[in-house]
Design an enzyme around this catalytic site. Sequence first.
Site, PDB file in Angstrom:
ATOM      1  N   GLY A  66       0.820  -1.209   0.000  1.00 52.38           N
ATOM      2  CA  GLY A  66       0.000   0.000   0.000  1.00 52.38           C
ATOM      3  C   GLY A  66       0.851   1.253   0.000  1.00 52.38           C
ATOM      4  O   GLY A  66       1.919   1.293   0.599  1.00 52.38           O
ATOM      5  N   THR A  86       6.390  -6.943   2.469  1.00 51.56           N
ATOM      6  CA  THR A  86       7.494  -6.530   1.612  1.00 51.56           C
ATOM      7  C   THR A  86       8.843  -6.887   2.236  1.00 51.56           C
ATOM      8  O   THR A  86       9.771  -7.316   1.535  1.00 51.56           O
ATOM      9  CB  THR A  86       7.418  -5.020   1.339  1.00 51.56           C
ATOM     10  OG1 THR A  86       6.191  -4.732   0.671  1.00 51.56           O
ATOM     11  CG2 THR A  86       8.582  -4.553   0.487  1.00 51.56           C
ATOM     12  N   ILE A 129       1.536   2.708   7.421  1.00 50.91           N
ATOM     13  CA  ILE A 129       0.752   3.481   8.384  1.00 50.91           C
ATOM     14  C   ILE A 129       0.423   2.630   9.612  1.00 50.91           C
ATOM     15  O   ILE A 129      -0.041   3.159  10.616  1.00 50.91           O
ATOM     16  CB  ILE A 129      -0.542   4.030   7.754  1.00 50.91           C
ATOM     17  CG1 ILE A 129      -1.530   2.900   7.442  1.00 50.91           C
ATOM     18  CG2 ILE A 129      -0.244   4.869   6.521  1.00 50.91           C
ATOM     19  CD1 ILE A 129      -2.917   3.400   7.078  1.00 50.91           C
ATOM     20  N   ASP A 130       0.677   1.325   9.533  1.00 53.37           N
ATOM     21  CA  ASP A 130       0.336   0.423  10.644  1.00 53.37           C
ATOM     22  C   ASP A 130       1.370   0.448  11.766  1.00 53.37           C
ATOM     23  O   ASP A 130       1.070   0.019  12.886  1.00 53.37           O
ATOM     24  CB  ASP A 130       0.203  -1.011  10.136  1.00 53.37           C
ATOM     25  CG  ASP A 130      -0.832  -1.158   9.033  1.00 53.37           C
ATOM     26  OD1 ASP A 130      -1.719  -0.289   8.944  1.00 53.37           O
ATOM     27  OD2 ASP A 130      -0.736  -2.130   8.252  1.00 53.37           O
ATOM     28  N   ARG A 153     -25.308  11.298  20.199  1.00 49.33           N
ATOM     29  CA  ARG A 153     -25.134   9.975  19.608  1.00 49.33           C
ATOM     30  C   ARG A 153     -23.882   9.276  20.114  1.00 49.33           C
ATOM     31  O   ARG A 153     -22.960   9.900  20.650  1.00 49.33           O
ATOM     32  CB  ARG A 153     -25.032  10.090  18.085  1.00 49.33           C
ATOM     33  CG  ARG A 153     -26.308  10.443  17.374  1.00 49.33           C
ATOM     34  CD  ARG A 153     -26.040  10.718  15.911  1.00 49.33           C
ATOM     35  NE  ARG A 153     -27.268  10.906  15.151  1.00 49.33           N
ATOM     36  CZ  ARG A 153     -27.342  11.511  13.973  1.00 49.33           C
ATOM     37  NH1 ARG A 153     -26.230  11.982  13.411  1.00 49.33           N
ATOM     38  NH2 ARG A 153     -28.492  11.629  13.351  1.00 49.33           N
ATOM     39  N   GLU A 164      -9.744  -1.689  12.811  1.00 54.34           N
ATOM     40  CA  GLU A 164     -10.398  -2.596  11.867  1.00 54.34           C
ATOM     41  C   GLU A 164     -10.206  -4.062  12.248  1.00 54.34           C
ATOM     42  O   GLU A 164     -11.007  -4.914  11.877  1.00 54.34           O
ATOM     43  CB  GLU A 164      -9.878  -2.360  10.452  1.00 54.34           C
ATOM     44  CG  GLU A 164      -8.391  -2.632  10.267  1.00 54.34           C
ATOM     45  CD  GLU A 164      -7.899  -2.317   8.858  1.00 54.34           C
ATOM     46  OE1 GLU A 164      -8.741  -2.045   7.982  1.00 54.34           O
ATOM     47  OE2 GLU A 164      -6.672  -2.337   8.649  1.00 54.34           O
TER      48      GLU A 164
END
Length: 361
Positions: free
Chosen positions: A14, A118, A139-140, A175, A235
């Site tokens: 990515g 990679t 980014i992880d 909310r 995620e």
Amino acid sequence: MQKRMRVALLTSGGDCPGLNAAIRAIGKSLFGNAEGVELFGMCDGFSGLIRSEYIRLRRDDLAGILTEGGTILGTSRQSYVPGKAILDEDGNDAMPAMMRTYEALGLDCLVVMGGNGTQKGALLMQNAGMNVVTLPKTIDNDIYGTDTTFGFQSAANIATQVIDYIHTTASSHRRIFLVELMGRDAGWLTLTAGISSGADVVLIPEIPYDIHAVAAAIEERRRHGRNFSILAVAEGAVSRDDAVLDEETSRRRREQQRHPTVSYHLAELLEEMTGQETRVTIPGHFQRGGPPCPHDRLLATRFGAEAARLIMEGRFGRMVAMQNGQITSVPLTEAASRTKFLSPDDPVIRDARQIGICFGD
């Protein structure tokens, strides 16, 4: 006669902010400090090496790219047989084709920039006989052997800003908002953005959640007059029940899940349990896009300069790294050996708990 130094650059996996800054730093360092440098850019990641598709990079090509996001070389994801082979688009071992390109160009070194997969692929290339130097980009922030990766801080800035903006609509409408962030199976991005933005609940893969504990934290806020709650959800967040499942059972359960992501599943449960209107926001690829922040421009530049030093010194089979605030390098065998996960006992998590952030456990 001075031997010409031939180096190729490759960006894989990515995209993320800072790749062009790293390309620029490697090129400027080599052109400025070594004689007879020829620099090549492989197109679209490992695919370019497999197909022998590349461009020549000259000094002028490095101008004006420091602040650009993405990668001027293009990138792609590659399939692997873990620890054994890099596969081409037909599912065949790509190493013979990659070696042909490496040898045809007469390369002295291949600089590979990418994440966990990679790094593992680069180790296979090193073992096959190529001279390889790698840079950690993702980014992880989950690459072993380095305290941080370039691209991470830019993504954390964007994720934090998203949650910042959610505060006003969450409070106006009373909310519960769940903001789902990237990071795969590591919680670095969600932890950083969640704390930095004032999220009330942070759910990360390393700490399996109990939905009842999450609902209780929301109810506790309401008892104290807080009429909204914000959850930063990785995620890869997983419940306590799912965390103990074997891989096959877990895969089947994901396939049977009617919700597109974990946040939608949680939102439905929390709305039923609390009676409070609930919404989901997923910034997705916004987190990977745009120009690098100043931190990542500096980090990628320093990583690129170190990569050039390793090449000129003939120190191959290493990944550039940041350790204890210092730029260094580690053996590629070490960097590719495992994934860097958060410890549930990490001091940052300890401090977050002390100020009242709930981790769902």
